[in-house]
Design an enzyme around this catalytic site. Structure first.
Site, PDB file in Angstrom:
ATOM      1  N   THR A  10     124.987  31.607   5.876  1.00  0.00           N
ATOM      2  CA  THR A  10     124.172  31.177   4.489  1.00  0.00           C
ATOM      3  C   THR A  10     124.471  30.134   4.301  1.00  0.00           C
ATOM      4  O   THR A  10     123.249  29.202   3.890  1.00  0.00           O
ATOM      5  CB  THR A  10     126.257  31.151   3.939  1.00  0.00           C
ATOM      6  OG1 THR A  10     125.939  32.893   4.067  1.00  0.00           O
ATOM      7  CG2 THR A  10     125.494  31.566   2.312  1.00  0.00           C
ATOM      8  N   CYS A  18     152.102  37.695   9.255  1.00  0.00           N
ATOM      9  CA  CYS A  18     152.220  36.362   7.828  1.00  0.00           C
ATOM     10  C   CYS A  18     151.111  35.637   7.882  1.00  0.00           C
ATOM     11  O   CYS A  18     150.679  35.301   9.189  1.00  0.00           O
ATOM     12  CB  CYS A  18     153.520  35.754   8.085  1.00  0.00           C
ATOM     13  SG  CYS A  18     154.584  36.747   8.423  1.00  0.00           S
ATOM     14  N   ASP A  29     123.775  35.628  12.106  1.00  0.00           N
ATOM     15  CA  ASP A  29     125.397  35.371  11.169  1.00  0.00           C
ATOM     16  C   ASP A  29     126.274  35.500  12.226  1.00  0.00           C
ATOM     17  O   ASP A  29     125.938  35.751  13.431  1.00  0.00           O
ATOM     18  CB  ASP A  29     125.519  37.272  10.442  1.00  0.00           C
ATOM     19  CG  ASP A  29     125.733  37.461   9.882  1.00  0.00           C
ATOM     20  OD1 ASP A  29     125.585  36.949   8.466  1.00  0.00           O
ATOM     21  OD2 ASP A  29     127.361  37.756   9.755  1.00  0.00           O
ATOM     22  N   SER A  30     127.351  34.713  11.757  1.00  0.00           N
ATOM     23  CA  SER A  30     128.316  34.385  12.369  1.00  0.00           C
ATOM     24  C   SER A  30     129.186  35.385  13.355  1.00  0.00           C
ATOM     25  O   SER A  30     129.908  35.924  14.109  1.00  0.00           O
ATOM     26  CB  SER A  30     129.432  33.644  12.575  1.00  0.00           C
ATOM     27  OG  SER A  30     129.942  34.335  10.839  1.00  0.00           O
ATOM     28  N   SER A  31     129.134  36.957  12.920  1.00  0.00           N
ATOM     29  CA  SER A  31     129.624  38.642  13.160  1.00  0.00           C
ATOM     30  C   SER A  31     129.046  38.459  14.250  1.00  0.00           C
ATOM     31  O   SER A  31     129.330  39.041  15.410  1.00  0.00           O
ATOM     32  CB  SER A  31     129.925  39.045  12.112  1.00  0.00           C
ATOM     33  OG  SER A  31     128.129  39.133  11.616  1.00  0.00           O
ATOM     34  N   THR A  90     152.161  36.298  14.378  1.00  0.00           N
ATOM     35  CA  THR A  90     152.601  37.316  12.925  1.00  0.00           C
ATOM     36  C   THR A  90     151.806  37.911  12.605  1.00  0.00           C
ATOM     37  O   THR A  90     150.425  37.296  12.328  1.00  0.00           O
ATOM     38  CB  THR A  90     153.541  36.523  12.062  1.00  0.00           C
ATOM     39  OG1 THR A  90     153.834  37.451  11.575  1.00  0.00           O
ATOM     40  CG2 THR A  90     153.146  35.076  12.076  1.00  0.00           C
ATOM     41  N   THR A  97     130.739  31.545   7.893  1.00  0.00           N
ATOM     42  CA  THR A  97     132.115  31.220   7.434  1.00  0.00           C
ATOM     43  C   THR A  97     132.754  32.477   8.006  1.00  0.00           C
ATOM     44  O   THR A  97     133.884  32.040   8.904  1.00  0.00           O
ATOM     45  CB  THR A  97     132.176  31.519   5.754  1.00  0.00           C
ATOM     46  OG1 THR A  97     131.652  32.665   5.700  1.00  0.00           O
ATOM     47  CG2 THR A  97     132.018  29.629   5.095  1.00  0.00           C
ATOM     48  N   ASP A  98     131.885  33.616   8.352  1.00  0.00           N
ATOM     49  CA  ASP A  98     132.985  34.800   8.624  1.00  0.00           C
ATOM     50  C   ASP A  98     133.789  34.886   9.846  1.00  0.00           C
ATOM     51  O   ASP A  98     134.523  34.577  10.317  1.00  0.00           O
ATOM     52  CB  ASP A  98     132.206  35.548   8.962  1.00  0.00           C
ATOM     53  CG  ASP A  98     131.399  36.505   7.276  1.00  0.00           C
ATOM     54  OD1 ASP A  98     132.333  35.910   5.837  1.00  0.00           O
ATOM     55  OD2 ASP A  98     130.641  37.162   7.558  1.00  0.00           O
TER      56      ASP A  98
HETATM   57  N1  ASP Z   1     127.387  36.710   6.896  1.00  0.00           N
HETATM   58  C1  ASP Z   1     128.529  34.726   6.884  1.00  0.00           C
HETATM   59  C2  ASP Z   1     128.241  34.497   7.818  1.00  0.00           C
HETATM   60  O1  ASP Z   1     129.435  34.921   8.327  1.00  0.00           O
HETATM   61  C3  ASP Z   1     128.485  34.481   5.890  1.00  0.00           C
HETATM   62  C4  ASP Z   1     128.454  32.889   5.480  1.00  0.00           C
HETATM   63  O2  ASP Z   1     127.341  32.112   6.062  1.00  0.00           O
HETATM   64  O3  ASP Z   1     129.275  32.259   5.035  1.00  0.00           O
HETATM   65  O4  ASP Z   1     127.277  34.343   9.063  1.00  0.00           O
END
Ligand code: ASP
Length: 338
Positions: A13, A275, A57-59, A273, A89-90
């Site tokens: 993003t 948690c 995309d980080s996925s 864990t 961020t993912d």
């Molecule tokens: N789906 C995005 C990613 O991880 C979300 C982000 O950038 O925050 O690439």
């Protein structure tokens, strides 16, 4: 002297802008970053940008890209004072954890950051994350980098990378390191908590070990779960089990039989864990003693991301002589509490 920072843009993003006519998010050409954030020119560091050919995309980012980033840092290690990786961020905590194990003897900052809103958005968090990350990536004192580890900077906090997890898909304050103190905080002043910073042993020089095995399996248990699937999985070398609380699992005869069978088939079992904070103590309850009996490895208070990438890095790694269990139990980069 102006410090030199290499900024590696992988995607996510942070590198997007909104088309205000259609409302759609689109990646923008990251080499134009200086026109988006003219303030970057005011920083007391020189920034060079290297962008992934196709922002991901980080996925979609995994072992191949972790290796690519680690090797790229290795290749440029001597020419830059610090490294900043812009990342979705993912899966940022996975990349940060993997890099922490791949980069040995690090003496320069490697900071990862991203944002919840695109850089071109009016209310974006990208600008602060990017600018302050650059500050930490170029922070030196007496000719020594202040940060000498892989860290994540997000929403005013600098955190040890292999202790982080993404805990919110909504809030700007999206990252936590529940089992380790904050390394630095940005307020009116930019603070750094020197006592908590990681330092490599003096006799270890910098090297890149990009080894990653993908024969690692991760499973979260739940009440009523059937364990039969486990014995059907061929070629399982490491099973990371995410269990309840401080290390408990349902105590049926079947549990013992199945877990023993997995061990007899040659697989290692690592226990972490479910948690968010705290960790594993085998034998604290009768229902965790089984892990002592079958010779499982305690993941202590490691995050799942850290345990997974550590296992991937150590499994079948020729640079680590001796058993997987031995090396997994060593604190390699400050990834668990002593
Ligand atoms: N789906 C995005 C990613 O991880 C979300 C982000 O950038 O925050 O690439």
């Amino acid at each position: 002297m102006k410090r030199k920072v290499l900024l590696i843009y992988t995607g996510g993003t942070i590198g997007m802008e909104k088309n205000y006519e259609t409302g759609a998010l689109m990646p923008f050409n990251f080499s134009n970053i200086f026109s988006k954030i003219p303030e970057m020119k005011l920083l007391e560091c020189e920034v060079s940008v290297h962008s992934f050919e196709k922002p991901l995309d980080s996925s979609d980012l995994g072992p191949a890209e972790w290796k690519q980033i680690a090797n790229y840092i290795g290749k440029n290690y001597g020419s830059y004072d610090g490294f900043l990786i812009l990342h979705g961020t993912d899966t940022m905590s996975y990349t940060a954890s993997a890099l922490s194990f791949m980069l040995k003897g690090l003496r320069k900052p490697v900071i990862l950051t991203g944002s919840q809103l695109p850089i071109g958005d009016l209310r974006t968090d990208a600008k602060e994350n990017l600018l302050t990350s650059l500050y930490y990536a170029s922070l030196y004192e007496n000719e020594e980098a202040v940060v000498q580890e892989v860290a994540v900077y997000f929403e005013y906090k600098l955190l040890r990378g292999n202790r982080t997890l993404k805990y919110s898909a909504e809030y700007f304050d999206a990252y936590q390191s529940p089992n380790y103190p904050i390394l630095g905080q940005s307020g009116v002043h930019l603070n750094i908590e020197k006592d908590f910073l990681y330092r490599s042993a003096a006799d270890v020089s910098f090297s890149v070990d990009p080894h990653i095995s993908q024969e690692v399996l991760f499973w979260r248990i739940f009440p009523g779960m059937t364990l039969d699937y486990f014995t059907e999985i061929p070629k399982m070398k490491v099973l990371i089990l995410q269990v309840f609380g401080s290390g408990t699992i349902f105590s049926s005869e079947k549990t013992e039989k199945v877990l023993r069978k997995i061990r007899e088939n040659g697989a290692e079992i690592v226990v972490v864990t479910q948690c968010i904070s705290g960790g594993i103590t085998f034998g604290k309850y009768e229902n965790s003693d089984i892990f002592n009996r079958i010779g499982a490895i305690s993941g202590k208070d490691m995050t799942a991301e850290s345990a997974i990438t550590k296992a991937m890095h150590l499994l079948d790694n020729a640079n680590y002589e001796g058993t997987f269990a031995h090396h997994f139990s060593q604190n390699l980069r400050g990834e668990f509490s002593e």
